[in-house]
Design a protein around this motif. Structure first.
Motif, PDB file in Angstrom:
ATOM      1  N   GLU A 162     -10.035  -1.011  12.270  1.00 28.84           N
ATOM      2  CA  GLU A 162      -9.380   0.068  11.537  1.00 28.84           C
ATOM      3  C   GLU A 162      -8.468  -0.442  10.425  1.00 28.84           C
ATOM      4  N   PRO A 163      -7.496  -1.332  10.720  1.00 31.97           N
ATOM      5  CA  PRO A 163      -6.641  -1.810   9.625  1.00 31.97           C
ATOM      6  C   PRO A 163      -7.397  -2.646   8.604  1.00 31.97           C
ATOM      7  N   THR A 164      -8.433  -3.360   9.029  1.00 30.12           N
ATOM      8  CA  THR A 164      -9.213  -4.161   8.082  1.00 30.12           C
ATOM      9  C   THR A 164      -9.956  -3.276   7.101  1.00 30.12           C
ATOM     10  N   ILE A 165     -10.517  -2.173   7.581  1.00 29.54           N
ATOM     11  CA  ILE A 165     -11.251  -1.256   6.700  1.00 29.54           C
ATOM     12  C   ILE A 165     -10.294  -0.538   5.754  1.00 29.54           C
ATOM     13  N   LEU A 166      -9.099  -0.183   6.223  1.00 34.63           N
ATOM     14  CA  LEU A 166      -8.146   0.543   5.378  1.00 34.63           C
ATOM     15  C   LEU A 166      -7.397  -0.359   4.409  1.00 34.63           C
ATOM     16  N   LYS A 167      -7.444  -1.659   4.628  1.00 33.54           N
ATOM     17  CA  LYS A 167      -6.685  -2.590   3.801  1.00 33.54           C
ATOM     18  C   LYS A 167      -6.995  -2.469   2.310  1.00 33.54           C
ATOM     19  N   PRO A 168      -8.266  -2.352   1.875  1.00 31.04           N
ATOM     20  CA  PRO A 168      -8.514  -2.232   0.438  1.00 31.04           C
ATOM     21  C   PRO A 168      -7.988  -0.930  -0.182  1.00 31.04           C
ATOM     22  N   LEU A 169      -7.636   0.051   0.662  1.00 30.89           N
ATOM     23  CA  LEU A 169      -7.191   1.350   0.160  1.00 30.89           C
ATOM     24  C   LEU A 169      -5.678   1.452   0.009  1.00 30.89           C
ATOM     25  N   THR A 170      -4.937   0.476   0.533  1.00 33.47           N
ATOM     26  CA  THR A 170      -3.485   0.561   0.486  1.00 33.47           C
ATOM     27  C   THR A 170      -2.871  -0.833   0.516  1.00 33.47           C
ATOM     28  N   ASN A 171      -1.689  -0.937  -0.048  1.00 36.10           N
ATOM     29  CA  ASN A 171      -0.956  -2.199  -0.009  1.00 36.10           C
ATOM     30  C   ASN A 171      -0.090  -2.327   1.238  1.00 36.10           C
ATOM     31  N   SER A 172      -0.073  -1.291   2.068  1.00 37.61           N
ATOM     32  CA  SER A 172       0.769  -1.310   3.265  1.00 37.61           C
ATOM     33  C   SER A 172       0.153  -2.117   4.401  1.00 37.61           C
TER      34      SER A 172
END
Length: 307
Positions: free
Chosen positions: A241-251
């Motif tokens: 989950e965090p790996t997939i969302l990483k390109p979408l946010t700098n958080s």
């Protein structure tokens, strides 16, 4: 006499023959990788000079150096704390919804029970990478239909991929995908309870709510323990989950979770020895927590049976 002994020996040896394929697969894909990871964690690369030329980089014995470095690594510690906060949201919400849905489906007057079970379980059949990608685009303000509706209605548009709401966004993905599986486990246990128990409770004047609280939930306690156990393990291993969302946010950093830290060290910086030590530590923590929880649950069960 000899043929009889041979047949007897063959009958005794047959179970071991059936175990050979499983033992080979276990050794190749489980035992050997674990042993290799342990071996890597006890070594490191020694660089001579500028590290150029043959023999400039040598693998040497490091002992527990990689482990001490991992325990002192603030990024790994912060990742563990983030995962604890993530689990504090995911586990109670997911299991609470699973228990609620299971109790609702177990009532006599429920309609479309097969369809409801399938609808609740279906998200679990969606691969985690696909689910995280789907929710990632739903969270992204520029393409999300939810943000479009909120904008048309003149309502505030919170950024779920930034700051504190990020925990809720990640937790929602896990809850959406895991509730159905846990619900099926609990619902199956509810179906195994004899009908006579409910009938006796009704004759004593118990309401459906009392039956649920005082009969159903206590009798499915082993299933709740099992689902809690697996949920804890899944939480400690959060990665997709965090790996997939990483390109979408700098958080979301490359070390947001401990497993992401292991992945970065192994394939980003190329330090497979430090990554192996970190992976072994994560496995040990998971094992200790799992063993401690199961032992506490078993001791409590024995105390209740003794009463």
């Amino acid at each position: 006499m000899t043929s009889t002994r041979q047949r007897s020996y063959g009958v005794k040896a047959a179970p071991y023959g059936f175990l050979i394929p499983a033992a080979v697969l276990f050794s190749l894909f489980f035992a050997l990788p674990i042993g290799y990871a342990l071996w890597l964690s006890l070594h490191k690369v020694h660089v001579s000079g500028l590290g150029l030329g043959s023999g400039a980089r040598k693998e040497v014995w490091a002992g527990l150096e990689n482990y001490t470095d991992a325990l002192k690594d603030s990024e790994l510690l912060h990742g563990a704390l983030r995962v604890l906060g993530y689990g504090a949201v995911v586990v109670p919400v997911m299991l609470g919804l699973a228990l609620l849905f299971a109790l609702m489906l177990d009532t006599e007057k429920v309609r479309l029970a097969p369809f409801s079970r399938l609808a609740i379980f279906l998200p679990y059949a969606v691969p985690g990478v696909v689910a995280a990608t789907l929710w990632g685009f739903l969270y992204l303000p520029s393409v999300s239909p939810f943000y479009f509706v909120l904008d048309k209605l003149g309502l505030p548009q919170p950024n779920l991929l930034d700051g504190g709401p990020l925990y809720l966004a990640l937790s929602n993905i896990a809850v959406w995908g895991g509730t159905g599986f846990n619900m099926i486990v609990i619902y199956t246990s509810l179906q195994a309870i004899p009908v006579e128990v409910y009938e006796a409770a009704k004759l004593d004047g118990a309401t459906p709510l009392q039956i649920a609280l005082k009969i159903k939930i206590p009798m499915v306690a082993p299933s709740l323990v099992l689902t809690f156990f697996f949920s804890i393990i899944a939480t400690l291993q959060v990665f997709s989950e965090p790996t997939i969302l990483k390109p979408l946010t700098n958080s979301v950093s490359t070390t947001w979770s401990p497993l992401m830290k292991v992945y970065r060290d192994a394939f980003g910086t190329g330090d497979i020895y430090a990554a192996a030590a970190e992976a072994v530590l994560i496995a040990l923590v998971t094992l200790v927590l799992s063993f401690g929880f199961l032992r506490a649950a078993n001791s409590r069960t024995k105390q209740e049976e003794a009463r």
